[in-house]
Write a protein that holds these residues in place. Structure first.
Motif, PDB file in Angstrom:
ATOM      1  N   ALA A   1       8.556 -13.556 -14.711  1.00 18.33           N
ATOM      2  CA  ALA A   1       7.788 -12.345 -14.412  1.00 18.33           C
ATOM      3  C   ALA A   1       6.554 -12.254 -15.300  1.00 18.33           C
ATOM      4  N   ASN A   2       6.675 -12.696 -16.547  1.00 14.49           N
ATOM      5  CA  ASN A   2       5.522 -12.680 -17.454  1.00 14.49           C
ATOM      6  C   ASN A   2       4.430 -13.640 -17.011  1.00 14.49           C
TER       7      ASN A   2
ATOM      8  N   ARG B   1       1.353 -12.367 -14.111  1.00 16.32           N
ATOM      9  CA  ARG B   1       0.069 -11.690 -14.356  1.00 16.32           C
ATOM     10  C   ARG B   1      -1.076 -12.698 -14.438  1.00 16.32           C
ATOM     11  N   GLU B   2      -0.797 -13.844 -15.059  1.00 20.92           N
ATOM     12  CA  GLU B   2      -1.841 -14.870 -15.179  1.00 20.92           C
ATOM     13  C   GLU B   2      -2.063 -15.607 -13.856  1.00 20.92           C
ATOM     14  N   ILE B   3      -0.977 -16.053 -13.232  1.00 21.74           N
ATOM     15  CA  ILE B   3      -1.141 -16.888 -12.042  1.00 21.74           C
ATOM     16  C   ILE B   3      -1.569 -16.074 -10.821  1.00 21.74           C
ATOM     17  N   LEU B   4      -1.281 -14.767 -10.803  1.00 20.58           N
ATOM     18  CA  LEU B   4      -1.717 -13.916  -9.699  1.00 20.58           C
ATOM     19  C   LEU B   4      -3.126 -13.364  -9.905  1.00 20.58           C
ATOM     20  N   SER B   5      -3.812 -13.831 -10.929  1.00 25.27           N
ATOM     21  CA  SER B   5      -5.179 -13.379 -11.174  1.00 25.27           C
ATOM     22  C   SER B   5      -6.075 -13.865 -10.031  1.00 25.27           C
TER      23      SER B   5
ATOM     24  N   GLU C   1       0.828  -1.204   0.000  1.00 20.88           N
ATOM     25  CA  GLU C   1       0.000   0.000   0.000  1.00 20.88           C
ATOM     26  C   GLU C   1       0.862   1.254   0.000  1.00 20.88           C
ATOM     27  N   GLN C   2       2.019   1.206   0.656  1.00 19.55           N
ATOM     28  CA  GLN C   2       2.921   2.352   0.711  1.00 19.55           C
ATOM     29  C   GLN C   2       3.490   2.686  -0.665  1.00 19.55           C
ATOM     30  N   ASN C   3       3.702   1.663  -1.478  1.00 20.88           N
ATOM     31  CA  ASN C   3       4.290   1.882  -2.807  1.00 20.88           C
ATOM     32  C   ASN C   3       3.745   0.847  -3.788  1.00 20.88           C
ATOM     33  N   PRO C   4       2.667   1.182  -4.521  1.00 22.72           N
ATOM     34  CA  PRO C   4       2.066   0.249  -5.468  1.00 22.72           C
ATOM     35  C   PRO C   4       3.033  -0.212  -6.556  1.00 22.72           C
ATOM     36  N   GLU C   5       4.095   0.585  -6.807  1.00 25.20           N
ATOM     37  CA  GLU C   5       5.071   0.214  -7.836  1.00 25.20           C
ATOM     38  C   GLU C   5       6.036  -0.866  -7.353  1.00 25.20           C
ATOM     39  N   TRP C   6       6.001  -1.170  -6.054  1.00 24.48           N
ATOM     40  CA  TRP C   6       6.963  -2.093  -5.468  1.00 24.48           C
ATOM     41  C   TRP C   6       6.896  -3.472  -6.115  1.00 24.48           C
ATOM     42  N   ILE C   7       5.699  -3.979  -6.337  1.00 27.00           N
ATOM     43  CA  ILE C   7       5.543  -5.326  -6.909  1.00 27.00           C
ATOM     44  C   ILE C   7       6.160  -5.393  -8.301  1.00 27.00           C
ATOM     45  N   LYS C   8       5.949  -4.362  -9.095  1.00 23.00           N
ATOM     46  CA  LYS C   8       6.510  -4.324 -10.447  1.00 23.00           C
ATOM     47  C   LYS C   8       8.039  -4.380 -10.390  1.00 23.00           C
ATOM     48  N   ARG C   9       8.626  -3.636  -9.479  1.00 18.95           N
ATOM     49  CA  ARG C   9      10.083  -3.647  -9.331  1.00 18.95           C
ATOM     50  C   ARG C   9      10.577  -5.007  -8.827  1.00 18.95           C
ATOM     51  N   PHE C  10       9.814  -5.594  -7.924  1.00 20.31           N
ATOM     52  CA  PHE C  10      10.174  -6.898  -7.374  1.00 20.31           C
ATOM     53  C   PHE C  10      10.167  -7.960  -8.473  1.00 20.31           C
ATOM     54  N   HIS C  11       9.175  -7.927  -9.324  1.00 21.51           N
ATOM     55  CA  HIS C  11       9.101  -8.861 -10.451  1.00 21.51           C
ATOM     56  C   HIS C  11      10.254  -8.628 -11.427  1.00 21.51           C
ATOM     57  N   SER C  12      10.629  -7.380 -11.588  1.00 17.17           N
ATOM     58  CA  SER C  12      11.754  -7.054 -12.467  1.00 17.17           C
ATOM     59  C   SER C  12      13.048  -7.671 -11.944  1.00 17.17           C
ATOM     60  N   ALA C  13      13.266  -7.572 -10.636  1.00 25.73           N
ATOM     61  CA  ALA C  13      14.472  -8.154 -10.036  1.00 25.73           C
ATOM     62  C   ALA C  13      14.439  -9.674 -10.107  1.00 25.73           C
ATOM     63  N   TRP C  14      13.264 -10.245  -9.911  1.00 20.21           N
ATOM     64  CA  TRP C  14      13.086 -11.704 -10.020  1.00 20.21           C
ATOM     65  C   TRP C  14      13.471 -12.177 -11.419  1.00 20.21           C
ATOM     66  N   GLN C  15      12.959 -11.480 -12.438  1.00 18.57           N
ATOM     67  CA  GLN C  15      13.257 -11.866 -13.813  1.00 18.57           C
ATOM     68  C   GLN C  15      14.741 -11.673 -14.126  1.00 18.57           C
ATOM     69  N   ALA C  16      15.319 -10.629 -13.568  1.00 17.90           N
ATOM     70  CA  ALA C  16      16.755 -10.386 -13.776  1.00 17.90           C
ATOM     71  C   ALA C  16      17.581 -11.544 -13.220  1.00 17.90           C
ATOM     72  N   ALA C  17      17.134 -12.097 -12.089  1.00 20.18           N
ATOM     73  CA  ALA C  17      17.838 -13.240 -11.493  1.00 20.18           C
ATOM     74  C   ALA C  17      17.691 -14.482 -12.365  1.00 20.18           C
ATOM     75  N   LEU C  18      16.495 -14.706 -12.898  1.00 17.02           N
ATOM     76  CA  LEU C  18      16.275 -15.846 -13.797  1.00 17.02           C
ATOM     77  C   LEU C  18      17.139 -15.712 -15.050  1.00 17.02           C
TER      78      LEU C  18
ATOM     79  N   GLY D   1      -1.509  -9.356  -4.351  1.00 16.94           N
ATOM     80  CA  GLY D   1      -0.932  -8.076  -4.731  1.00 16.94           C
ATOM     81  C   GLY D   1      -1.271  -7.705  -6.163  1.00 16.94           C
ATOM     82  N   LYS D   2      -1.808  -6.523  -6.361  1.00 16.83           N
ATOM     83  CA  LYS D   2      -2.222  -6.092  -7.697  1.00 16.83           C
ATOM     84  C   LYS D   2      -1.015  -5.580  -8.486  1.00 16.83           C
ATOM     85  N   LEU D   3      -0.954  -6.001  -9.731  1.00 13.04           N
ATOM     86  CA  LEU D   3       0.125  -5.553 -10.610  1.00 13.04           C
ATOM     87  C   LEU D   3      -0.265  -4.240 -11.274  1.00 13.04           C
ATOM     88  N   SER D   4       0.625  -3.265 -11.212  1.00 13.09           N
ATOM     89  CA  SER D   4       0.361  -1.987 -11.870  1.00 13.09           C
ATOM     90  C   SER D   4       0.592  -2.143 -13.369  1.00 13.09           C
ATOM     91  N   ASP D   5      -0.164  -1.380 -14.143  1.00 12.10           N
ATOM     92  CA  ASP D   5      -0.034  -1.447 -15.604  1.00 12.10           C
ATOM     93  C   ASP D   5       1.229  -0.729 -16.075  1.00 12.10           C
TER      94      ASP D   5
END
Length: 319
Positions: free
Chosen positions: A272-273, A276-280, A218-235, A315-319
């Motif tokens: 990361a891609n 969006r589907e599995i977190l629906s 709630e403090q930072n809605p962009e946080w999840i997007k950044r977290f997914h970005s770091a996850w994908q970077a690790a993969l 957690g909702k993903l920002s567009d």
């Protein structure tokens, strides 16, 4: 403009600017050894969280039980776990938490082994089945039975720890057992058992997740997007540098790099891609409700599952 007025204008502008910037929360992520979680450790070791603008501290825990304990005690505000721990924590802790990432799902690793006279799962009816109650195993067993039009009350369910399973077979206490590597390998080597069911038959059901305190999202809605970005970077890093990455991750697991690589034959790591589907809400909410129902049915929790969404959200993903 008078100097004092100019100073006030500059100060006000700076204040408004700082207020408009989203808060970057400090995340203390408790993580236990599991191949699917190790990419988070890799992201931390290679500075990928920092590159994504995240402030994350990895807190290593020896087990899922310790991960939950760290979270309850406030030593962590994020954790890796199966869906079972996330649901039970929400039901018992009763403080809002959010699932922000599905790291992987079991794709053959979880299985039911049975004595040689049981050749298919349907024959397990009225048999003695060992399982770790209140754990992932009880949920997996419930889903396996449902796949074959059976229920938990169709079997005699016994609470048997993984380390006690060999003794239970040896003393003829059980006819079948719910297990996973490396314990399954030991059982297959020691007894005349056969696999009558594994998680490939129920894909995207046995999930591993990252859960955080809802207030952080709630403090930072962009946080999840950044977290997914770091996850994908690790993969991506692991794919481009497999030897180095596997050595880093295997060392934390206390196994060889070859053993670490082999573990991924029985689980599917999600990109990361895929999130969006599995977190629906449709897919994940159903899984959460099923887990809650089974935990109540096995007396692991006493909680009204209709109220689960008040304490466990997606957690909702920002567009």
């Amino acid at each position: 403009m008078k100097p004092i007025h100019l100073i006030l204008v500059i100060f006000t502008s700076l204040l408004l600017s700082s207020c408009s910037q989203p808060h970057n929360p400090k995340i203390k992520l408790a993580i236990n050894p599991w191949p699917g979680y190790e990419f988070l450790y890799l992201a931390n070791e290679k500075g990928l969280f920092k590159q994504a603008g995240l402030d994350i501290e990895i807190i290593e825990a020896p087990s899922l039980a310790e991960v939950k304990r760290f979270f309850r005690q406030g030593k962590a505000n994020a954790m890796t776990s199966t869906m079972i721990e996330a649901v039970s924590l929400a039901a018992q802790h009763k403080k809002p938490i959010s699932i922000v990432l599905v790291t992987d799902y079991s794709n053959g690793g979880d299985m039911i082994l049975a004595k040689s006279d049981i050749t298919e799962l349907s024959q397990i009816k009225s048999k003695r089945v060992g399982v770790e109650l209140g754990s992932l195993g009880s949920f997996f067993l419930h889903q396996a039975l449902a796949k074959h039009d059976l229920a938990l009350n169709d079997i005699e369910m016994l609470n048997i720890e993984q380390l006690d399973a060999p003794d239970a077979f040896d003393k003829d206490i059980i006819d079948a057992y719910v297990t996973y590597p490396p314990y399954s390998n030991l059982l297959l080597n020691e007894f005349e058992l056969q696999k009558v069911f594994d998680s490939r038959e129920i894909p995207k059901t046995i999930l591993d997740v990252v859960t955080v305190s809802s207030e952080l999202v709630e403090q930072n809605p962009e946080w999840i997007k950044r977290f997914h970005s770091a996850w994908q970077a690790a993969l991506d890093y692991a794919k481009q540098n497999p030897i180095e990455a596997n050595n880093i991750m295997a060392k934390r697991e206390g196994i060889s790099a070859d053993e670490f690589a082999a573990a991924f034959q029985d689980l599917k790591v999600l990109s990361a891609n895929d999130q969006r589907e599995i977190l629906s809400p449709k897919g994940l909410s159903q899984n959460m409700q099923q887990v809650c129902t089974v935990l109540n049915e096995t007396n692991s929790i006493n909680f009204e599952c209709n109220a689960l969404s008040q304490f466990l959200s997606i957690g909702k993903l920002s567009d």
